[in-house]
Write a protein that holds these residues in place. Sequence first.
Motif, PDB file in Angstrom:
ATOM      1  N   LYS A 198      -5.970   6.419   7.991  1.00 23.29           N
ATOM      2  CA  LYS A 198      -5.638   7.353   9.084  1.00 23.29           C
ATOM      3  C   LYS A 198      -6.791   8.321   9.339  1.00 23.29           C
ATOM      4  N   GLN A 224       0.845  -1.195   0.000  1.00 25.64           N
ATOM      5  CA  GLN A 224       0.000   0.000   0.000  1.00 25.64           C
ATOM      6  C   GLN A 224       0.878   1.242   0.000  1.00 25.64           C
ATOM      7  N   CYS A 274      -3.149   4.669   3.056  1.00 19.79           N
ATOM      8  CA  CYS A 274      -2.781   5.017   4.432  1.00 19.79           C
ATOM      9  C   CYS A 274      -3.464   6.302   4.888  1.00 19.79           C
ATOM     10  N   TYR A 330       1.084   7.637  10.192  1.00 19.63           N
ATOM     11  CA  TYR A 330       1.924   6.706   9.455  1.00 19.63           C
ATOM     12  C   TYR A 330       3.089   7.453   8.840  1.00 19.63           C
ATOM     13  N   MET A 387       2.550   2.263  10.362  1.00 13.83           N
ATOM     14  CA  MET A 387       1.438   2.966  10.997  1.00 13.83           C
ATOM     15  C   MET A 387       1.414   2.706  12.490  1.00 13.83           C
ATOM     16  N   PRO A 446       4.853   1.428   4.251  1.00 15.74           N
ATOM     17  CA  PRO A 446       4.182   2.269   5.243  1.00 15.74           C
ATOM     18  C   PRO A 446       4.229   1.642   6.638  1.00 15.74           C
TER      19      PRO A 446
END
Length: 91
Positions: free
Chosen positions: A29, A20, A25, A43, A55, A53
């Motif tokens: 988020k 991703q 993200c 992230y 997070m 990523p």
Amino acid sequence: MEINVIEEKKNRLSFEIKGQGNTFCNLLKDELWNDKHVTIATYTIKHPLLGIPFMIVETDGKSPRQALASAAERIANKADKLRKEFKKEIK
């Protein structure tokens, strides 16, 4: 998509989301911030082309896994609603 949990505590979960990028993200988020129990949802991606990523989700007592599951469900519902409205308009 592959999720690799890095650290899990009662109110904190940190993990990588392989496969991703910023689009997903940011969506996740932002949806996490709609949960009143989420105190941190952020992230980072160390390198825009090669990075994975990372997070972090923290809550005030609710399970971070439950907060993620709820956010994912809300995203899926919104996407389904958008799909139905779009199909209706293009007929």
